[in-house]
Design an enzyme around this catalytic site. Structure first.
Site, PDB file in Angstrom:
ATOM      1  N   THR A   1       3.095  -4.574   3.784  1.00 53.67           N
ATOM      2  CA  THR A   1       1.704  -4.130   3.885  1.00 53.67           C
ATOM      3  C   THR A   1       1.540  -2.952   4.838  1.00 53.67           C
ATOM      4  O   THR A   1       0.627  -2.141   4.673  1.00 53.67           O
ATOM      5  CB  THR A   1       0.779  -5.277   4.317  1.00 53.67           C
ATOM      6  OG1 THR A   1       1.109  -5.712   5.635  1.00 53.67           O
ATOM      7  CG2 THR A   1       0.891  -6.446   3.356  1.00 53.67           C
TER       8      THR A   1
ATOM      9  N   PRO B   1      -3.779  -1.222   7.636  1.00 54.14           N
ATOM     10  CA  PRO B   1      -2.906  -1.670   6.535  1.00 54.14           C
ATOM     11  C   PRO B   1      -3.678  -2.503   5.515  1.00 54.14           C
ATOM     12  O   PRO B   1      -4.473  -3.364   5.874  1.00 54.14           O
ATOM     13  CB  PRO B   1      -1.840  -2.509   7.234  1.00 54.14           C
ATOM     14  CG  PRO B   1      -2.466  -2.939   8.521  1.00 54.14           C
ATOM     15  CD  PRO B   1      -3.445  -1.885   8.911  1.00 54.14           C
ATOM     16  N   LEU B   2      -3.410  -2.238   4.254  1.00 52.75           N
ATOM     17  CA  LEU B   2      -4.072  -2.961   3.157  1.00 52.75           C
ATOM     18  C   LEU B   2      -3.294  -4.241   2.856  1.00 52.75           C
ATOM     19  O   LEU B   2      -2.562  -4.316   1.874  1.00 52.75           O
ATOM     20  CB  LEU B   2      -4.167  -2.076   1.913  1.00 52.75           C
ATOM     21  CG  LEU B   2      -5.342  -1.111   1.868  1.00 52.75           C
ATOM     22  CD1 LEU B   2      -5.251  -0.205   0.638  1.00 52.75           C
ATOM     23  CD2 LEU B   2      -6.667  -1.870   1.856  1.00 52.75           C
ATOM     24  N   HIS B   3      -3.501  -5.246   3.693  1.00 54.64           N
ATOM     25  CA  HIS B   3      -2.723  -6.482   3.547  1.00 54.64           C
ATOM     26  C   HIS B   3      -3.018  -7.198   2.218  1.00 54.64           C
ATOM     27  O   HIS B   3      -2.216  -7.183   1.280  1.00 54.64           O
ATOM     28  CB  HIS B   3      -3.045  -7.436   4.705  1.00 54.64           C
ATOM     29  CG  HIS B   3      -2.720  -6.914   6.060  1.00 54.64           C
ATOM     30  ND1 HIS B   3      -1.461  -6.523   6.428  1.00 54.64           N
ATOM     31  CD2 HIS B   3      -3.513  -6.745   7.158  1.00 54.64           C
ATOM     32  CE1 HIS B   3      -1.472  -6.128   7.687  1.00 54.64           C
ATOM     33  NE2 HIS B   3      -2.704  -6.255   8.151  1.00 54.64           N
ATOM     34  N   ASP B   4      -4.152  -7.868   2.147  1.00 54.75           N
ATOM     35  CA  ASP B   4      -4.442  -8.781   1.038  1.00 54.75           C
ATOM     36  C   ASP B   4      -4.593  -8.099  -0.331  1.00 54.75           C
ATOM     37  O   ASP B   4      -4.218  -8.706  -1.346  1.00 54.75           O
ATOM     38  CB  ASP B   4      -5.693  -9.604   1.349  1.00 54.75           C
ATOM     39  CG  ASP B   4      -5.483 -10.531   2.534  1.00 54.75           C
ATOM     40  OD1 ASP B   4      -4.317 -10.852   2.834  1.00 54.75           O
ATOM     41  OD2 ASP B   4      -6.472 -10.921   3.173  1.00 54.75           O
TER      42      ASP B   4
END
Length: 319
Positions: free
Chosen positions: A196, A241-244
């Site tokens: 991520t 950060p684009l986690h999900d």
């Protein structure tokens, strides 16, 4: 078009919200239900946020089932980057939609049991602590037969933790649940911080999303702007950060991701390393791999995919 039946287990959360809004306009995904859990916020708030996001995305047709109000053994911890409500500074209307009377655990047991009986499989998308799924597996282990795979955001391997020196938040929030799930032998795709942190939502991206997302642009822009960590030392640029959302992106475009098989262990006894995920990359444990760990992401491809999906809110408005 053949669709993928999924359950979204989440704890909204800004990045959960972006993931849900993306899933809502992706016809490849048949969302059977959403199961909010205690995580980024206490359960009452994650349930409310989920209901609000369903209404923002005009997907009040998707049932929401309230999950576990605390981790299995430890005291709850909550997210640090989502604001007091879990949705940053974004103010959404009070939801008209309400949660279903069935609990998330009851829903998971019933849905996955039915799938197993019919020789069908459901993909579980875990965007938060895995308490709901772990409790369901403890109540009825046979439901594993109704799971196609788990695609989950959580853990950290070669990357340091984001809540402690060694632990990523989702796993740390309920390490015992993560241990149960990783011990279940259900196929798992794991998107850790190692993956991520390769996809940073930069200010210039936020401007792009604002320009294409139609009626949700104001809310989406507020959410994304709040997500900017302004930590160039850690992330190499402004942004967050684009986690999900990567969980949904993986389902829609797996070719944008590279994986490596490994055995994953979760530390759930040592306070120093509580919630640490350890990958046996080279078979030292003598145990078979239990997960495909995402190691490399085409960041530009993911941003383009999300832009395409979220632009569909504007397309629907014009239609």
């Amino acid at each position: 078009m053949k669709t993928i039946p999924i359950v979204v287990d989440c704890d909204p959360g800004i990045d959960d919200t972006i993931a849900l809004l993306t899933a809502f306009v992706s016809p490849e995904l048949d969302i059977l239900g959403i199961t909010p859990v205690c995580g980024n916020q206490p359960l009452a708030r994650t349930v409310r946020n989920t209901l609000q996001v369903c209404e923002l995305g005009r997907r009040a047709d998707i049932p929401v089932f309230a999950g576990c109000f605390r981790p299995i053994l430890r005291e709850p911890i909550h997210g640090q980057f989502h604001g007091k409500s879990g949705l940053g500074n974004t103010s959404l209307s009070d939801p008209v939609k309400t949660a279903e009377p069935l609990s998330a655990v009851e829903f998971l047991v019933a849905t996955l049991s039915r799938a197993a009986e019919r020789n069908e499989r459901v993909t579980i998308c875990c965007l938060g602590p895995m308490t709901n799924l772990a409790v369901a597996l403890r109540m009825k282990p046979q439901i594993a037969e109704g799971v196609e795979r788990i695609v989950m955001m959580g853990g950290a391997y070669r990357e340091p933790g984001n809540r402690t020196m060694t632990a990523e938040f989702n796993v740390l929030a309920d390490p015992h649940a993560a241990h149960i799930v990783f011990s279940s032998e259900i196929p798992i795709v794991a998107l850790p911080l190692d993956a991520t942190h390769q996809v940073i939502l930069k200010p210039e991206h936020v401007a792009q999303f604002a320009s294409v997302s139609g009626r949700i642009s104001e809310a989406l822009t507020e959410l994304m702007a709040f997500w900017d960590r302004n930590d160039v030392r850690r992330y190499g640029s402004r942004g967050g950060p684009l986690h999900d959302p990567l969980v949904i992106a993986y389902l829609l475009a797996p070719h944008l991701f590279e994986t490596q098989r490994a055995r994953i262990f979760v530390e759930h006894e040592s306070e120093l390393c509580m919630g640490q995920t350890v990958a046996d990359w080279y078979g030292k444990s003598g145990l078979e791999p239990n997960a495909d760990i995402v190691t490399k992401v085409d960041a530009d491809g993911v941003i383009a995919l999300l832009l395409d999906r979220l632009s569909r809110y504007a397309d629907r408005e014009r239609a």
